[in-house]
Enzyme design. Structure first.
Site, PDB file in Angstrom:
ATOM      1  N   LYS A  52      19.886   0.501  27.523  1.00  0.00           N
ATOM      2  CA  LYS A  52      21.207   1.074  27.241  1.00  0.00           C
ATOM      3  C   LYS A  52      21.834   0.395  26.028  1.00  0.00           C
ATOM      4  O   LYS A  52      22.439   1.060  25.176  1.00  0.00           O
ATOM      5  CB  LYS A  52      22.106   0.946  28.477  1.00  0.00           C
ATOM      6  CG  LYS A  52      21.706   1.898  29.593  1.00  0.00           C
ATOM      7  CD  LYS A  52      22.287   1.514  30.939  1.00  0.00           C
ATOM      8  CE  LYS A  52      21.713   2.410  32.034  1.00  0.00           C
ATOM      9  NZ  LYS A  52      22.055   1.964  33.388  1.00  0.00           N
ATOM     10  N   GLN A  96      25.887  -1.659  36.833  1.00  0.00           N
ATOM     11  CA  GLN A  96      24.481  -1.389  37.151  1.00  0.00           C
ATOM     12  C   GLN A  96      24.218  -1.600  38.646  1.00  0.00           C
ATOM     13  O   GLN A  96      24.563  -2.643  39.214  1.00  0.00           O
ATOM     14  CB  GLN A  96      23.585  -2.311  36.316  1.00  0.00           C
ATOM     15  CG  GLN A  96      22.097  -2.050  36.484  1.00  0.00           C
ATOM     16  CD  GLN A  96      21.662  -0.708  35.909  1.00  0.00           C
ATOM     17  OE1 GLN A  96      22.035  -0.341  34.811  1.00  0.00           O
ATOM     18  NE2 GLN A  96      20.853   0.018  36.657  1.00  0.00           N
ATOM     19  N   ASP A 119      29.190   7.139  34.856  1.00  0.00           N
ATOM     20  CA  ASP A 119      28.155   7.504  35.828  1.00  0.00           C
ATOM     21  C   ASP A 119      28.603   8.697  36.674  1.00  0.00           C
ATOM     22  O   ASP A 119      27.795   9.303  37.366  1.00  0.00           O
ATOM     23  CB  ASP A 119      27.846   6.325  36.765  1.00  0.00           C
ATOM     24  CG  ASP A 119      26.669   5.490  36.289  1.00  0.00           C
ATOM     25  OD1 ASP A 119      25.786   6.043  35.603  1.00  0.00           O
ATOM     26  OD2 ASP A 119      26.608   4.294  36.612  1.00  0.00           O
TER      27      ASP A 119
END
Length: 282
Positions: A52, A96, A119
């Site tokens: 990322k 994460q 997300d």
């Protein structure tokens, strides 16, 4: 012989468009920033976070990394999320997963400002997806919609089967297909007659996390088969939820593993971060 759906190519096109729009925003005095928070030292998570970071840098997105010790408390993590919510340089926040066992994932995800939730796991964003009035989408289902679109296969009126009912892929995937007027069936571990249900699908999305779970007798000839899985077979080789060698001659379109859904997920994260920056800046 089916046609391969090239996730690497399609994701490159998405990222190219994102990079252009990032430049355009910078010319208006608006920078785009993504904060990624990693708690602990899970090897797979470290790889994802590194990927990322590199993608952000390649596209001109500012990458803010927070690498926290596994001993970080839930309160400390909540305080960091609160700081990031208020930081105008941060447009997107990604924590994460998985988190260490002593931290409640739901509490953390719910603390993220929905407008920075790249997300799309926050209940506000989940609700927006349910009613079809969304700005941010979960990255994997959003990427899958782009992959299906690239085949030219019309979703409207088609039988769509999603195998797997996770909050991250299965459920939002079903909603997105439904919004495109697909007739959607969601299957799971308790589903009876799974083989027959899958075999009726014009579009089959496999997201169960079991190596080579979908076999040739589960696939309708000519169907579009999307493989979300990332597993290891008995030889330790990377494989998906679909038995690719057996299914590929039957399907009309199929995603490979690797090189199918995987590259799309990170591309859509970048697209979400760009979208969040646009929304926050009117």
């Amino acid at each position: 012989m089916s046609q391969l759906i090239d996730g690497k190519l399609i994701s490159a096109q998405v990222k190219e468009q994102v990079a252009k729009e990032v430049v355009s925003l910078k010319q208006q005095g608006i920078s785009v920033g993504l904060a990624v928070v990693l708690v602990g030292d899970d090897p797979a998570s470290k790889i994802y976070v590194g990927n990322k970071h590199r993608t952000c840098e390649a596209l001109g997105i500012a990458s803010h990394q927070y690498l926290l010790a596994a001993s970080t408390t839930q309160q400390e993590l909540l305080e960091l999320v609160s700081q990031l919510n208020q930081d105008p340089a941060v447009n997107g926040i990604l924590v994460q997963l998985p988190l260490p066992k002593h931290i409640d994932e739901t509490t953390i995800l719910n603390a993220i400002d929905p407008s920075k939730d790249v997300d799309a796991f926050h209940p506000v964003n989940v609700g927006k997806i349910m009613i079809g009035n969304f700005d941010l989408l979960p990255c994997t289902p959003a990427g899958i919609m782009d992959l299906i679109d690239a085949t030219g296969v019309e979703i409207s009126g088609k039988r769509c089967v999603v195998v797997g009912r996770s909050n991250i892929v299965g459920k939002p995937m079903a909603m997105l297909l439904l919004h495109e007027n697909g007739t959607v069936t969601v299957c799971h571990s308790r589903t009876k007659n799974l083989q027959q249900i899958c075999r009726r699908a014009d579009i089959l999305v496999a997201a169960v996390g079991k190596a080579k779970f979908v076999t040739a007798d589960m696939v309708k000839p000519g169907a579009a088969v999307i493989d979300v899985g990332m597993n290891r077979d008995e030889a330790g080789k990377l494989c998906g939820d679909v038995d690719f060698e057996a299914v590929e001659p039957v399907a009309g379109y199929i995603t490979p593993v690797p090189g199918g859904v995987g590259p799309m997920t990170i591309a859509m994260l970048m697209q979400n971060t760009l979208m969040a920056a646009k929304l926050q800046n009117g």
